[in-house]
Design an enzyme around this catalytic site. Sequence first.
Site, PDB file in Angstrom:
ATOM      1  N   LYS A 193       3.018 -17.081 -65.413  1.00 32.23           N
ATOM      2  CA  LYS A 193       3.009 -18.526 -65.672  1.00 32.23           C
ATOM      3  C   LYS A 193       1.580 -18.977 -65.987  1.00 32.23           C
ATOM      4  O   LYS A 193       0.734 -19.035 -65.116  1.00 32.23           O
ATOM      5  CB  LYS A 193       3.510 -19.315 -64.452  1.00 32.23           C
ATOM      6  CG  LYS A 193       3.750 -20.781 -64.839  1.00 32.23           C
ATOM      7  CD  LYS A 193       3.634 -21.759 -63.698  1.00 32.23           C
ATOM      8  CE  LYS A 193       2.272 -22.331 -63.504  1.00 32.23           C
ATOM      9  NZ  LYS A 193       1.739 -23.171 -64.595  1.00 32.23           N
TER      10      LYS A 193
ATOM     11  N   GLY B 213      -7.067 -19.665 -59.716  1.00 36.44           N
ATOM     12  CA  GLY B 213      -7.172 -21.110 -59.916  1.00 36.44           C
ATOM     13  C   GLY B 213      -8.089 -21.715 -58.871  1.00 36.44           C
ATOM     14  O   GLY B 213      -8.922 -21.026 -58.271  1.00 36.44           O
TER      15      GLY B 213
ATOM     16  N   GLY C  57      -5.015 -22.857 -54.356  1.00 37.52           N
ATOM     17  CA  GLY C  57      -4.948 -21.574 -53.641  1.00 37.52           C
ATOM     18  C   GLY C  57      -4.435 -21.759 -52.213  1.00 37.52           C
ATOM     19  O   GLY C  57      -3.629 -20.957 -51.722  1.00 37.52           O
TER      20      GLY C  57
ATOM     21  N   GLU D   1      -7.676 -15.484 -56.469  1.00 39.88           N
ATOM     22  CA  GLU D   1      -8.978 -15.500 -57.156  1.00 39.88           C
ATOM     23  C   GLU D   1      -9.320 -16.968 -57.369  1.00 39.88           C
ATOM     24  O   GLU D   1      -8.758 -17.623 -58.245  1.00 39.88           O
ATOM     25  CB  GLU D   1      -8.887 -14.782 -58.512  1.00 39.88           C
ATOM     26  CG  GLU D   1      -8.532 -13.315 -58.425  1.00 39.88           C
ATOM     27  CD  GLU D   1      -9.681 -12.452 -57.940  1.00 39.88           C
ATOM     28  OE1 GLU D   1     -10.830 -12.937 -57.875  1.00 39.88           O
ATOM     29  OE2 GLU D   1      -9.418 -11.290 -57.579  1.00 39.88           O
TER      30      GLU D   1
ATOM     31  N   CYS E 136     -15.497 -19.349 -63.108  1.00 46.32           N
ATOM     32  CA  CYS E 136     -15.444 -19.380 -61.634  1.00 46.32           C
ATOM     33  C   CYS E 136     -16.685 -18.827 -60.972  1.00 46.32           C
ATOM     34  O   CYS E 136     -17.124 -19.327 -59.940  1.00 46.32           O
ATOM     35  CB  CYS E 136     -14.230 -18.599 -61.180  1.00 46.32           C
ATOM     36  SG  CYS E 136     -14.197 -16.949 -61.902  1.00 46.32           S
TER      37      CYS E 136
ATOM     38  N   GLU F 112     -17.614 -27.201 -56.329  1.00 45.64           N
ATOM     39  CA  GLU F 112     -17.507 -26.678 -57.691  1.00 45.64           C
ATOM     40  C   GLU F 112     -17.301 -27.840 -58.668  1.00 45.64           C
ATOM     41  O   GLU F 112     -16.391 -28.643 -58.489  1.00 45.64           O
ATOM     42  CB  GLU F 112     -16.306 -25.727 -57.750  1.00 45.64           C
ATOM     43  CG  GLU F 112     -16.127 -25.068 -59.087  1.00 45.64           C
ATOM     44  CD  GLU F 112     -14.913 -24.133 -59.119  1.00 45.64           C
ATOM     45  OE1 GLU F 112     -13.808 -24.568 -58.746  1.00 45.64           O
ATOM     46  OE2 GLU F 112     -15.079 -22.971 -59.535  1.00 45.64           O
TER      47      GLU F 112
END
Length: 492
Positions: free
Chosen positions: A187, A239, A244, A261, A295, A394
């Site tokens: 997906k 993501g 997560g 991840e 990331c 982030e």
Amino acid sequence: MATITKNCTDLFIDGRWHTPQFGVEDVINPATEAAIGSAPLGGPQDCEAAINAARRAFDSGAWSELARSQRVATLRKLFDKLLACREEVLELSVAEMGYTQAQAPFQFHMAMAHFEKYLEVALRDPITPLPMLITPQANGTHLLGSAIKVREPIGVVAAITPYNAGFLLGLVKSVPALAAGNTVVLKPSPYTPLQSLLLARHIAELDLPAGVFNLVTGGNEVGEMLGTDPRVDMVSFTGSDAIGRKVMAQAAPTLKKVHLELGGKSALIVRHDADLEIAMQAALFGFVFQAGQGCSMTTRMLVDNRIRGAFVEQLGDITRKLVVGDPAAATTDMGPLIRDVAVARSERFVEAALQDGATLVCGGQRPAHLQRGFFFEPTVFDNVSNDSMLAQQEVFGPIAAVVGFDSDAEAIALANASNYGLGGGIVSRDAGTAMQMALRVRTGMVMINNGPGDVHPDMPFGGFKQSGLGREWGEDGYYEFTELKSIGFNAG
Ligand code: NAD
């Protein structure tokens, strides 16, 4: 120019193309805000069909019990097909994701290097014999016996990917999972589905048993269904840490394996003896590449106070000259963010940094010369406090935060003062000290003087702390998609 398939209407489920529950929707070019094509929009009904097909295909053994050499031979055909459509992938990553012409080959090259590595690992014998043991028994006799370790597929793998590297991430999950004998439901992000649809188009041409590979599109509800369904054995998710956490909670009732991840706020440590040219390359890669939408990018720059003035001056000078604009133009250094919501997020970080007393060196707003597209200026802040929002959260946008330090010990303490633990870098002419420092940085990856210079297909990728669970890439990434079984036996 390659012929790119930008108008897709169907999902690939149970070995055939399938009309999606919610029709088709436009795919937007973030540089122009115009539709570049369309993609099928899947929903719960499609997801149900895909999970069902993947479960049935796995349980039939038609793929999982095939000789590994046959699985690898089939996937080798996919490798060759993808290699032949390099230009198409590059054009899609520019149009759909906003990669610049210079950046686009990186994703493709990386994906194909990992693909080859996975095929090599998949050919290895999954059985490891253990030493024989002679065990004394209570009655004075001895037993001779031993055991083997066997790597087996996990079952149905749901692969959920973010928007920022659709081709690479769809591939580094689907290929090792399939090579190890699992069945897959992929997906992609609703922002960048075309790169995964390209992958699906080529997988559909292989003679895989029906249901071994399935592609569904859609938003949160489809992701959530994949995470909760008891027929799914593993969720491999890339993501944000926010989603997560949800994925982990969704998986808890059925105790399925979760591979995460997630995001990061990685530190680049620039020592007093750094070669400033190398430091500039690392710093620019750390926040300008993909407009900061990566990331493990080192957006937190810890710089020795003895050279911080020179570092900031050079970084500011170079950054001001960067050409921001249409990523399809060969002269562009930095493209757009994915959507307006991401630009607004960068604006919020600038506001917060100013309120927290940081010094704006350059950038900080939407570029005045660009009327359309989701652009933000490459931005550098100096005098950033490591405790501030800009240094701790982030951004996923092109904002560099420079934090000063006075000793190596302080640099390591600052680098580790983060909830994240994904990437990192050290720039120094003293290789021994840099290695000692790298060993003390609590992250999954550290690059000394920019690392090996290219993709290293044996390097595992993943994070400590709130940056994730498990590893992607290389043999470690491959083995994430396997279960380990022990079989003990009595030699009689
Ligand atoms: P996101 O977390 O918003 O979405 C990721 C995927 O999860 C999408 O496909 C989305 O539809 C799906 N999703 C949404 N809700 C879900 C749910 N409840 N259950 C299951 N799936 C759900 O991430 P994004 O904005 O697309 O990507 C940016 C993030 O990805 C950044 O945080 C970045 O650091 C991270 N990222 C990490 C890596 C890595 O390897 N560590 C690589 C690339 C990106």
